[in-house]
Design a protein around this motif. Structure first.
Motif, PDB file in Angstrom:
ATOM      1  N   THR A 138       1.465   3.998 -11.959  1.00 12.56           N
ATOM      2  CA  THR A 138       0.751   5.786 -11.104  1.00 12.56           C
ATOM      3  C   THR A 138      -0.974   5.974 -11.648  1.00 12.56           C
ATOM      4  N   LEU A 139      -0.884   5.295 -13.053  1.00 12.54           N
ATOM      5  CA  LEU A 139      -2.646   5.966 -13.155  1.00 12.54           C
ATOM      6  C   LEU A 139      -3.026   4.866 -12.230  1.00 12.54           C
ATOM      7  N   LEU A 173       0.918  -0.363  -1.349  1.00  6.91           N
ATOM      8  CA  LEU A 173       1.459   0.427  -1.930  1.00  6.91           C
ATOM      9  C   LEU A 173       3.346   1.125  -1.094  1.00  6.91           C
ATOM     10  N   ARG A 174       3.133   1.364  -0.398  1.00  5.43           N
ATOM     11  CA  ARG A 174       4.056   1.475   0.563  1.00  5.43           C
ATOM     12  C   ARG A 174       5.190   0.411   0.289  1.00  5.43           C
ATOM     13  N   SER A 175       5.030  -0.949   0.138  1.00  3.08           N
ATOM     14  CA  SER A 175       5.846  -1.958  -0.317  1.00  3.08           C
ATOM     15  C   SER A 175       6.395  -2.086  -1.075  1.00  3.08           C
ATOM     16  N   GLY A 176       5.815  -1.022  -2.441  1.00  4.07           N
ATOM     17  CA  GLY A 176       6.754  -0.230  -3.826  1.00  4.07           C
ATOM     18  C   GLY A 176       6.107  -1.897  -5.022  1.00  4.07           C
ATOM     19  N   GLU A 177       5.224  -2.222  -4.907  1.00  3.60           N
ATOM     20  CA  GLU A 177       4.877  -3.322  -5.099  1.00  3.60           C
ATOM     21  C   GLU A 177       3.887  -2.989  -6.449  1.00  3.60           C
ATOM     22  N   LYS A 178       3.723  -3.455  -7.031  1.00  6.43           N
ATOM     23  CA  LYS A 178       2.829  -2.760  -8.627  1.00  6.43           C
ATOM     24  C   LYS A 178       1.192  -3.650  -8.963  1.00  6.43           C
ATOM     25  N   LEU A 179       0.187  -2.425  -9.213  1.00  2.42           N
ATOM     26  CA  LEU A 179      -0.737  -3.287  -9.723  1.00  2.42           C
ATOM     27  C   LEU A 179      -1.048  -3.958 -10.832  1.00  2.42           C
TER      28      LEU A 179
END
Length: 355
Positions: A138-139, A173-179
Motif C-alpha cells: 500500500t505504501l 493496480l486495477r488488476s490487484g497485482e502487487k508491486l
C-alpha cells in the motif's frame, strides 16, 4: 520513490547514524507462508569504531552505540546509515508505526569468526507476514501514484513519467497485482513502465554504481595506505581525488568493491516485459534467501581489544554452522526481546491479556 522500490521494504523504515560500524554483512531470510511468518538472521562481520568527520572519540561513541543497540534491538542493513531500524524510536509516522508492530528482534552474542574478526548477529521476525506485506505494498502504491502526479528524481534532473507508464500503472493496480512479492527464496519488485521509462530506470542504477564503485575503491586504497604509514586506524575519511591507483591494481580493486560484488555474490535478476520491469533477488523455490554485502576493507581490531579489556563476553572462533544451528532454534520459539523494546511493548501486551 524509485529508491524505496529499488531496495524494497527495508528502506521504508527508520534510519539512525552512529560510530559503530561493520565491514561486511550476511542476511538469511526464511519465509514460512503456512505460519505467516518471516524469520531472518543478520550477521555483522567486522564490527569497528568509525572515526573521522565530526567524531573525536570514536571508541567511546561506538561503545555507546553498542549499548543502545543492545537495549533497543536496533538492526541495520548495508551500513549504519541510512538503513538502520530502531523499533523503539519515538513518534514514527503512522504507516511506519503500523509496520513496526509486526517486527520482533532478538540480540545474539558478540563473537569472533575463525579468522579472529569481531562480529555480531541478531534474529528478526515479522509476524502476520501477509498483513505486513500488504501494508508495504500500500505504501508503494501511494508512493508510485504520487510520483506520477509530480516527478521522479534520483541522481539527475527530475524525470516525468510518460503517458504509457501512467496507463500501465493504472492497469497494474486495477488488476490487484502487487508491486512487492515475497516467496520462499526470493523477493521481487515489479515496476509497471514503458520502454522509455525502463531505460531511464536502468540508467539510474548505472549512475548509482558509477557513483559508489570509485568511492569504495578509493576509500579502501586510501585507508590501507594511511594505516600502513601508521595513521589513525579509526579514521575512515578519504580525499578520493588524492588517491592514486596503478592500472594493474585497478581490476583487483574493482572486483572487491561491495557494489560490484553485490551483483555477483547474490542472485540478482533484471527482466523486462512489454509493460513491466521485474527486479528480483534470490532463487525461487529455495529454502532461504541469502543476501551478502562484501567487505569494504575498513575493519580494524581496536574495538575488539577495548571490549576484551573491559571484560566483555565474546565467543571466540564461532563457525557459520553454529550460527545456522542457532537460527534454526530461533525459528522454533518466541523472540527474546531486548529490554527497551520489551518494556515498550509490555503495556500493549498486558492490555490484550485478559488476566
Amino acid at each position: 520513490m524509485q529508491k524505496c522500490l529499488f531496495v524494497g521494504c527495508l528502506a521504508l523504515l527508520l534510519s539512525l547514524g552512529g560510530c559503530l560500524e561493520f565491514d561486511a554483512q550476511e542476511v538469511t531470510v526464511r519465509y514460512d507462508a503456512a505460519a505467516d511468518r518471516i524469520d531472518a538472521l543478520i550477521v555483522y562481520r567486522g564490527l569497528f569504531a568509525e572515526g573521522g568527520g565530526s567524531s573525536d572519540k570514536p571508541i567511546e561513541k561506538a561503545l555507546q552505540d553498542l549499548a543502545e543497540a543492545r537495549a533497543s534491538g536496533e538492526f541495520t542493513f548495508w551500513n549504519n546509515w541510512p538503513l538502520s531500524v530502531d523499533l523503539t524510536a519515538e513518534r514514527p509516522a503512522a504507516p511506519i508505526k503500523a509496520l513496526m508492530q509486526h517486527v520482533d528482534v532478538e540480540n545474539g552474542a558478540l563473537f569472533t569468526d575463525p579468522q579472529g574478526i569481531l562480529c555480531a548477529y541478531q534474529f528478526v521476525r515479522i509476524r502476520d507476514a501477509k498483513s505486513f506485506l500488504q501494508k508495504v505494498n500500500t505504501l508503494f502504491e501511494v508512493a508510485l501514484q504520487a510520483g506520477l502526479v509530480t516527478r521522479f528524481d534520483m541522481y539527475g534532473p527530475d524525470h516525468q513519467a510518460d503517458d504509457d507508464t501512467r496507463d500501465f500503472v493504472r492497469e497494474f493496480l486495477r488488476s490487484g497485482e502487487k508491486l512487492l512479492v515475497l516467496e520462499p527464496g526470493r523477493v521481487e519488485v515489479r515496476l509497471p513502465c514503458s520502454e522509455r521509462d525502463h531505460r531511464w530506470f536502468k540508467a539510474q542504477i548505472e549512475e548509482h554504481l558509477l557513483n559508489n564503485m570509485p568511492r569504495e575503491v578509493a576509500r579502501r586504497s586510501g585507508i590501507a595506505a594511511r594505516r600502513a604509514a601508521g595513521g589513525e586506524v579509526t579514521d575512515t575519511t578519504v580525499a578520493e581525488a588524492a588517491v592514486q591507483i596503478q592500472g594493474d591494481q585497478l581490476r583487483e580493486d574493482l572486483k572487491r568493491s561491495p557494489s560490484y560484488r553485490f551483483v555477483w555474490d547474490n542472485e540478482v535478476s533484471f527482466v523486462r516485459e512489454p509493460e513491466l520491469t521485474r527486479i528480483g533477488i534470490g532463487v525461487a523455490g529455495a529454502d532461504e534467501l541469502r543476501i551478502r554485502k562484501a567487505s569494504e576493507g575498513l575493519y580494524h581490531d581496536l574495538l575488539l581489544k577495548t571490549l576484551r579489556e573491559r571484560g566483555e563476553a565474546i565467543e571466540d572462533g564461532l563457525p557459520d554452522q553454529e550460527l545456522a544451528r542457532r537460527f534454526e532454534q530461533f525459528r522454533g520459539r518466541e523472540a527474546k526481546l531486548p529490554a527497551k523494546l520489551a518494556a515498550l511493548r509490555a503495556p500493549a501486551q498486558g492490555a490484550a491479556d485478559p488476566k
